[in-house]
Design an enzyme around this catalytic site. Structure first.
Site, PDB file in Angstrom:
ATOM      1  N   HIS A 191      22.613  35.539  46.123  1.00 23.07           N
ATOM      2  CA  HIS A 191      23.040  34.139  46.016  1.00 23.07           C
ATOM      3  C   HIS A 191      22.726  33.372  47.308  1.00 23.07           C
ATOM      4  O   HIS A 191      23.377  32.383  47.609  1.00 23.07           O
ATOM      5  CB  HIS A 191      24.551  34.028  45.769  1.00 23.07           C
ATOM      6  CG  HIS A 191      24.997  34.424  44.391  1.00 23.07           C
ATOM      7  ND1 HIS A 191      24.941  35.715  43.943  1.00 23.07           N
ATOM      8  CD2 HIS A 191      25.511  33.703  43.363  1.00 23.07           C
ATOM      9  CE1 HIS A 191      25.417  35.767  42.705  1.00 23.07           C
ATOM     10  NE2 HIS A 191      25.769  34.560  42.327  1.00 23.07           N
TER      11      HIS A 191
ATOM     12  N   GLU B 157      19.036  31.257  31.551  1.00 21.02           N
ATOM     13  CA  GLU B 157      18.134  30.384  32.325  1.00 21.02           C
ATOM     14  C   GLU B 157      16.767  30.236  31.687  1.00 21.02           C
ATOM     15  O   GLU B 157      16.181  29.151  31.700  1.00 21.02           O
ATOM     16  CB  GLU B 157      17.992  30.903  33.766  1.00 21.02           C
ATOM     17  CG  GLU B 157      19.206  30.672  34.658  1.00 21.02           C
ATOM     18  CD  GLU B 157      20.262  31.759  34.541  1.00 21.02           C
ATOM     19  OE1 GLU B 157      20.085  32.704  33.725  1.00 21.02           O
ATOM     20  OE2 GLU B 157      21.277  31.682  35.262  1.00 21.02           O
TER      21      GLU B 157
END
Lengths: 340, 296
Positions: A143, A74
């Site tokens: 998440h 990322e």
């Protein structure tokens, strides 16, 4: 809705997907970058089209040079998106879950957020970071977070949390031409929400909230799936003669304070319902704005309803109890109206 | 020899600019700390003079004054930004560690060690999409080479065939910590090879080697449209920042690539030439000092 257009029922996934196709067709500088957004890179099976299907069909339509699957890195690909936005492209970068911002926060907080300011305003940053947020699907602590409030505290970022198909698509279209970088947060629990939409999916102005429901007893400001739960709660309350203004801010930064102030001036009570943290979250920002700038309008102390200040739990019962539910909202409203 | 003389002139100007900036800082004209590039000029200029903005773009670290000058950034606007003046590159909003002049191909410097490296990958992606032969270069130090952002970007650049150069200036020091202590395997080229990067080694003390090797690296990236890794050994002649007492160094590096080049040139009036360049640099710094501070 524009005249003569036949409306079409679309989910948030479908509306976002169509908006991507429309945008990439119109503007060759738009790129889509992220993990598994095409899927199957280097393999011989079928494409995935993104974990939630938002990016389906883009690689077929526009090629893998503009729709780029990345390594699980990322920091590298968010920074790449920024550098591309600084040099003439318009990247839409997907961070699969906003929780993953933890591994690339420098590129968001220090690099992306500050670049336009550090250029003395000479450089626009047409970068959109799309990500998901929210609990309710058993994805647990890493998440499921709702980090819009955290991002809102970083000067330089525009933060949006759409709750409907038309808004999700329309805000994406506005975001890609915004001079500031935009973080578009899509609630996982709302992807299947379907509504009649103008099939052209027109732009929705960033910074404008939406009055979803009109009433007179209190103002509810709610984001993400809390907006939908609030709407349900307000239906139940109306059967007992209690009515509320329900506001979907849509944009977290810049917040449409005016819409909220106008509503509070009428109802004189404020309840903010948000999936972010109990302490130092979006709910606190709204309460601070109203308390400091529209205090005289308030008849009672502004209230908030958020999950408790803990990580998102995993077990079904635990997670359901952690999230504010329709019944919690009804009880909170009763408490505000009858205990004050 | 003409090439070497040109390199000397550019490098001497950068050196003089930094030294006069240091004087200005001592006199209180600079709001914060400045990180001078003295010792790395030959390598930086040799690489940058093969680039042309905005087609090519460079990102650099906190130590980027020389790279900005090498890319053709106006010295007065640069000095003005470093001093927080309204006429600076970003009207005094960014300062020494956040210099931006993308029109000249100097995309950005950076306040976060290694933070500039992924951004260069974006400039490389743009260059790849534009298909105009552009490349991106990211300068960073051996200290930054231990940052995850750098490793990730090395891998990404290979995976996506990005036309970019990872230009590591190895001075053996990450602020006050040695590379031998900080690096598990201080062989940078071995790391690069592990990622499948074509790599080049440059003797940053040797002007001819700087020119030759950087030309090879730039030609490789432009022609092959793939990333490369360039490691240059350079000294850090001044402290981590100007004014620092480098108590952690028992003895300072004494070799100076610029002085060695001056000796090698056999130019009859090298000191006259230096004085002329120094005056230009001094004038730029003085001009910036006279400018108004950014107010609001």
């Amino acid at each position: 809705m524009s005249e003569n257009a036949t409306s079409e029922k679309l989910t948030i996934v479908a509306a976002l997907n169509r908006a991507h196709h429309q945008l990439m067709h119109e503007d060759p500088s738009i790129m889509v970058i992220g993990e598994d957004i095409v899927g199957g890179a280097g393999l011989d099976g079928e494409e995935l089209g993104g974990v939630f299907g938002v990016t389906a069909g883009l690689a077929d339509a526009f090629g893998r040079s503009r729709v780029i699957d990345t390594p699980i890195s990322e920091t590298a690909f968010v920074g790449m998106g920024l550098g591309a936005a600084m040099t003439g492209l318009k990247p839409i970068v997907e961070i699969m879950f906003c929780d993953f911002m933890g591994v690339c926060f420098d590129q968001i907080m220090n690099q992306t957020a500050k670049a336009r300011y550090l250029s003395g305003g000479n450089l626009d940053i047409p970068l959109v970071i799309r990500t998901t947020m929210g609990a309710g699907d058993g994805s647990a602590a890493m998440h499921s977070q709702s980090l819009h409030g955290l991002l809102a505290g970083i000067p330089g970022l525009v933060v949006v949390c759409p709750t409907s198909p038309a808004d999700a698509a329309g805000i994406l279209k506005a975001a890609i031409n915004c001079p500031d970088p935009v973080v578009l947060m899509e609630h996982k629990g709302l992807y299947a929400v379907a509504e009649e939409c103008d099939p052209l999916l027109p732009k929705v102005k960033i910074g404008e909230g939406r009055l979803v429901h009109e009433g007179s007893d209190l103002t509810i400001v709610a984001t993400g799936q809390m907006l939908h739960r609030s709407a349900t709660a307000v239906e139940l309350l109306s059967a007992r003669g209690i009515t509320a203004d329900v506001i979907d801010p849509r944009t977290i930064v810049p917040l449409d304070e005016q819409l909220i102030f106008e509503s509070v001036a009428k109802t004189r009570r404020l309840l903010v319902i948000d999936e972010g943290p109990e302490f130092a979250g979006f709910a606190d920002m709204v309460i601070t704005a109203v308390s400091s700038k529209a205090f005289h309008a308030l008849k009672s102390a502004p209230q908030k309803l958020t999950p408790p200040q803990t990580p998102v739990p995993y077990g079904r019962t635990l997670e359901a109890a952690w999230l504010p539910g329709v019944e919690d909202i009804v009880n909170k409203v009763d408490e505000m109206l009858y205990d004050s | 020899m003409a090439e070497l003389l040109e390199l000397y002139k550019k490098a001497a100007f950068v050196r003089a600019f930094e030294l006069h900036l240091a004087v200005a800082a001592d006199a209180g004209h600079v709001p914060g700390l400045i990180h001078l590039c003295c010792g790395a000029e030959l390598f930086e200029i040799a690489l940058c003079q093969q680039l042309k903005g905005p087609r090519d773009q460079v990102t650099g670290s906190h130590r980027s004054h020389g790279i900005a000058l090498a890319m053709g950034v106006d010295p007065v606007a640069l000095a003005a930004e470093i001093m927080g003046r309204e006429q600076g590159l970003a009207a005094g909003r960014g300062g020494t560690q956040h210099l931006m002049a993308p029109g000249k191909g100097f995309l950005t410097s950076n306040g976060i060690v290694g933070g500039q490296v992924p951004i260069a990958a974006g400039a490389a992606l743009t260059a790849k999409m534009m298909q105009a032969g552009g490349i991106a270069v990211s300068f960073f130090g051996d200290g930054a080479a231990n940052q995850g952002a750098v490793f990730e970007t090395m891998n990404l650049a290979v995976a996506l065939d990005l036309p970019m150069i990872f230009a590591v200036e190895n001075n053996g020091l990450g602020q006050s910590t040695s590379d031998g202590y900080a690096s598990g395997g201080a062989d940078m080229l071995a790391r690069a090879k592990g990622f499948g990067l074509k790599s080049f080694s440059v003797d940053g003390f040797d002007a001819e080697d700087c020119l030759k090797r950087t030309e090879e690296a730039v030609a490789f990236v432009r022609n092959e449209k793939k990333p490369a890794f360039v490691e240059a050994s350079v000294p850090r002649l001044t402290g981590h920042y100007h004014g620092e007492k480098s108590v952690y160094l028992a003895h300072h590096e004494t070799r100076d690539p610029l002085e060695e080049l001056a000796g090698h040139l056999q130019h009859e009036d090298i000191s006259v030439l230096y004085k002329k360049l120094e005056k230009q640099a001094h004038d730029a710094v003085l001009s910036a000092i006279k400018l108004e501070e950014a107010q609001q």
